[in-house]
Scaffold this motif. Structure first.
Motif, PDB file in Angstrom:
ATOM      1  N   UNK A 141       1.000  -1.516  -0.197  1.00  0.00           N
ATOM      2  CA  UNK A 141       0.059   0.139   0.174  1.00  0.00           C
ATOM      3  C   UNK A 141       0.469   1.524   0.380  1.00  0.00           C
ATOM      4  N   UNK A 142       1.994   1.225   0.482  1.00  0.00           N
ATOM      5  CA  UNK A 142       2.816   2.446   0.417  1.00  0.00           C
ATOM      6  C   UNK A 142       3.892   2.950  -1.159  1.00  0.00           C
ATOM      7  N   UNK A 143       3.805   1.789  -1.846  1.00  0.00           N
ATOM      8  CA  UNK A 143       4.885   1.718  -3.041  1.00  0.00           C
ATOM      9  C   UNK A 143       3.419   2.305  -3.756  1.00  0.00           C
ATOM     10  N   UNK A 144       2.223   1.312  -3.671  1.00  0.00           N
ATOM     11  CA  UNK A 144       1.312   1.867  -4.407  1.00  0.00           C
ATOM     12  C   UNK A 144       0.873   4.182  -4.262  1.00  0.00           C
ATOM     13  N   UNK A 145       0.627   4.343  -3.084  1.00  0.00           N
ATOM     14  CA  UNK A 145       1.042   5.713  -2.415  1.00  0.00           C
ATOM     15  C   UNK A 145       1.627   6.919  -3.111  1.00  0.00           C
ATOM     16  N   UNK A 146       3.118   5.947  -3.017  1.00  0.00           N
ATOM     17  CA  UNK A 146       4.645   6.430  -3.970  1.00  0.00           C
ATOM     18  C   UNK A 146       4.597   6.316  -5.194  1.00  0.00           C
ATOM     19  N   UNK A 147       4.148   5.455  -5.619  1.00  0.00           N
ATOM     20  CA  UNK A 147       2.989   5.309  -7.304  1.00  0.00           C
ATOM     21  C   UNK A 147       2.251   6.996  -7.602  1.00  0.00           C
ATOM     22  N   UNK A 148       1.242   7.206  -7.207  1.00  0.00           N
ATOM     23  CA  UNK A 148       0.240   8.124  -6.844  1.00  0.00           C
ATOM     24  C   UNK A 148       1.482   9.963  -6.804  1.00  0.00           C
ATOM     25  N   UNK A 212     -23.620   5.361  -4.948  1.00  0.00           N
ATOM     26  CA  UNK A 212     -22.207   6.189  -6.216  1.00  0.00           C
ATOM     27  C   UNK A 212     -22.455   6.205  -7.450  1.00  0.00           C
ATOM     28  N   UNK A 213     -24.034   6.254  -8.556  1.00  0.00           N
ATOM     29  CA  UNK A 213     -24.060   6.379  -9.974  1.00  0.00           C
ATOM     30  C   UNK A 213     -22.531   6.518 -10.297  1.00  0.00           C
ATOM     31  N   UNK A 214     -21.582   7.916 -10.196  1.00  0.00           N
ATOM     32  CA  UNK A 214     -21.057   8.363 -11.565  1.00  0.00           C
ATOM     33  C   UNK A 214     -19.751   8.495 -10.612  1.00  0.00           C
ATOM     34  N   UNK A 215     -19.448   7.232 -10.957  1.00  0.00           N
ATOM     35  CA  UNK A 215     -17.920   6.162 -10.137  1.00  0.00           C
ATOM     36  C   UNK A 215     -17.165   5.019 -10.640  1.00  0.00           C
ATOM     37  N   UNK A 216     -15.921   5.199 -10.868  1.00  0.00           N
ATOM     38  CA  UNK A 216     -15.307   4.236 -11.735  1.00  0.00           C
ATOM     39  C   UNK A 216     -14.790   3.568 -10.593  1.00  0.00           C
ATOM     40  N   UNK A 217     -14.158   2.476 -10.730  1.00  0.00           N
ATOM     41  CA  UNK A 217     -13.907   1.191  -9.847  1.00  0.00           C
ATOM     42  C   UNK A 217     -12.473   0.602 -10.014  1.00  0.00           C
ATOM     43  N   UNK A 218     -11.625   0.464  -9.123  1.00  0.00           N
ATOM     44  CA  UNK A 218     -10.365  -0.172  -9.760  1.00  0.00           C
ATOM     45  C   UNK A 218      -9.569  -0.848  -8.293  1.00  0.00           C
ATOM     46  N   UNK A 219      -8.860  -1.605  -9.210  1.00  0.00           N
ATOM     47  CA  UNK A 219      -7.996  -2.347  -8.339  1.00  0.00           C
ATOM     48  C   UNK A 219      -7.008  -2.577  -8.026  1.00  0.00           C
ATOM     49  N   UNK A 220      -5.651  -2.656  -7.625  1.00  0.00           N
ATOM     50  CA  UNK A 220      -4.380  -2.376  -8.004  1.00  0.00           C
ATOM     51  C   UNK A 220      -3.711  -3.269  -7.215  1.00  0.00           C
ATOM     52  N   UNK A 221      -3.368  -3.946  -8.145  1.00  0.00           N
ATOM     53  CA  UNK A 221      -3.373  -6.051  -7.312  1.00  0.00           C
ATOM     54  C   UNK A 221      -1.905  -5.626  -7.665  1.00  0.00           C
ATOM     55  N   UNK A 222      -1.004  -6.597  -7.188  1.00  0.00           N
ATOM     56  CA  UNK A 222       0.567  -6.302  -6.239  1.00  0.00           C
ATOM     57  C   UNK A 222       0.567  -7.832  -7.561  1.00  0.00           C
ATOM     58  N   UNK A 246       2.792  -4.083 -11.940  1.00  0.00           N
ATOM     59  CA  UNK A 246       3.602  -4.197 -13.345  1.00  0.00           C
ATOM     60  C   UNK A 246       3.492  -2.914 -14.077  1.00  0.00           C
ATOM     61  N   UNK A 247       2.156  -3.425 -14.218  1.00  0.00           N
ATOM     62  CA  UNK A 247       2.004  -1.991 -15.861  1.00  0.00           C
ATOM     63  C   UNK A 247       1.304  -0.549 -15.450  1.00  0.00           C
ATOM     64  N   UNK A 248       1.411  -0.104 -14.132  1.00  0.00           N
ATOM     65  CA  UNK A 248       0.578   0.418 -13.390  1.00  0.00           C
ATOM     66  C   UNK A 248       1.023   1.620 -14.366  1.00  0.00           C
ATOM     67  N   UNK A 249       2.097   2.255 -14.821  1.00  0.00           N
ATOM     68  CA  UNK A 249       2.559   3.110 -15.774  1.00  0.00           C
ATOM     69  C   UNK A 249       1.727   3.510 -17.124  1.00  0.00           C
TER      70      UNK A 249
END
Length: 257
Positions: A141-148, A212-222, A246-249
C-alpha cells in the motif's frame, strides 16, 4: 469464461451466507462468518458484553498470530506497525499490541455495521501484510501511495462509503471527479491469488454503485505472482478496472484525468 450472471451469483451467495452465533460462556458469543482467510478457514469473531449497552467485537488475536506463524511480526517494526494502525483507524478498528487483538467497540444498535468494519479490517490486514521474505522491508500500500505521489495524481486516502443497507465500505484511495469526469474509488490487493478478498472487494463495489453512480472502480494488484484469472473475470463482471502493479505506468493518464 464464466458469465457475468454466474459470477455475480457466486459473489451474492458468498456474501449472503448465514453468520452463525453461539454462546460459549457468559457474556461471550462466538460469531462464525462466511468470509474465509488465506487457509480457507472461516473468519471467526467474538462479541464480549461489557455492560451499558456496549459490546466489544474482537478476533482475539487470530489475524496477527497467524501472520506471526509465517514469520511476519508487525509489532517488531515501527514502520509496519504505524502503517497498520493508520489503516485500522480507517476502519475504526483498534489494536492491542500486548495480545495481538484487533477489536472494535459498538452498541447493540450499531453492531451489524461495526461487525462489517471489523471483518473488512481483518481481510485487509490478512491480505496486505502477507509478505514474502523478499518484500519484508516494503509494504504494497505504501508502494501504491508512492506511485500516486510520483505522478502528481490527486489522490486522497481511505474514504468510507455508506451503502444502501447502511453498511460502511472502506476504500484505500479515492480520486475526486468533476463535471463529466467520474470519481475514482480504489482498492489494493497485495496477494494476487486471494479470491476471498477479491469477492469482498467486488461486493463493496456492488453496494457502493447504488449510492455513488458516477464512479469508476479500480483494484491495483501486486502481480509479483500471476494474477488468478478467476479474480480478473470477477472484477471484469462488475467493471472494476484491474491494474497489475507492474503495468501501472500504462494507467497514469487515466488515473490523472
Amino acid at each position: 469464461m464464466s458469465s457475468i450472471s454466474e459470477l455475480r451469483k457466486t459473489v451474492e451467495v458468498f456474501y449472503k451466507q448465514n453468520i452463525t452465533l453461539s454462546a460459549i460462556q457468559a457474556g461471550v458469543t462466538r460469531i462464525d462468518t462466511p468470509f474465509l482467510d488465506r487457509h480457507s478457514d472461516a473468519i471467526v469473531l467474538y462479541a464480549v458484553t461489557e455492560g451499558n449497552n456496549r459490546i466489544k467485537l474482537t478476533d482475539y488475536g487470530y489475524v496477527l498470530d497467524d501472520l506471526e506463524s509465517d514469520g511476519v511480526y508487525l509489532a517488531r517494526s515501527k514502520k509496519r506497525l504505524s502503517v497498520l494502525k493508520e489503516q485500522l483507524n480507517a476502519f475504526s478498528v483498534k489494536i492491542n499490541i500486548e495480545n495481538n487483538e484487533l477489536f472494535i467497540e459498538t452498541s447493540i444498535e450499531e453492531y451489524p455495521i461495526k461487525q462489517n468494519l471489523l471483518i473488512q479490517a481483518m481481510l485487509f490486514t490478512n491480505d496486505m501484510f502477507m509478505l514474502s521474505n523478499k518484500r519484508i522491508t516494503s509494504l504494497f500500500i505504501n508502494e501504491v501511495a508512492t506511485f500516486f505521489e510520483s505522478h502528481n495524481i490527486r489522490v486522497t486516502n481511505g474514504p468510507n462509503i455508506i451503502g444502501p443497507s447502511g453498511m460502511i465500505h472502506h476504500y484505500d484511495f479515492s480520486i475526486p471527479g468533476i463535471r463529466d469526469i467520474p470519481e475514482k474509488l480504489i482498492k489494493t490487493m497485495n496477494t494476487s491469488s486471494n479470491e476471498y478478498y477479491a469477492k469482498s472487494i467486488t461486493m463493496d463495489t456492488i453496494q457502493t454503485k447504488e449510492t455513488r453512480p458516477n464512479t469508476s472502480f479500480y483494484a491495483i494488484i501486486n502481480d509479483e505472482e500471476p494474477i488468478d484469472s478467476t479474480i480478473l473475470n470477477l472484477f471484469g463482471s462488475e467493471n472494476i478496472i484491474a491494474i497489475p502493479f507492474s503495468k501501472r505506468s500504462d494507467y497514469v493518464k487515466q488515473l490523472a484525468k
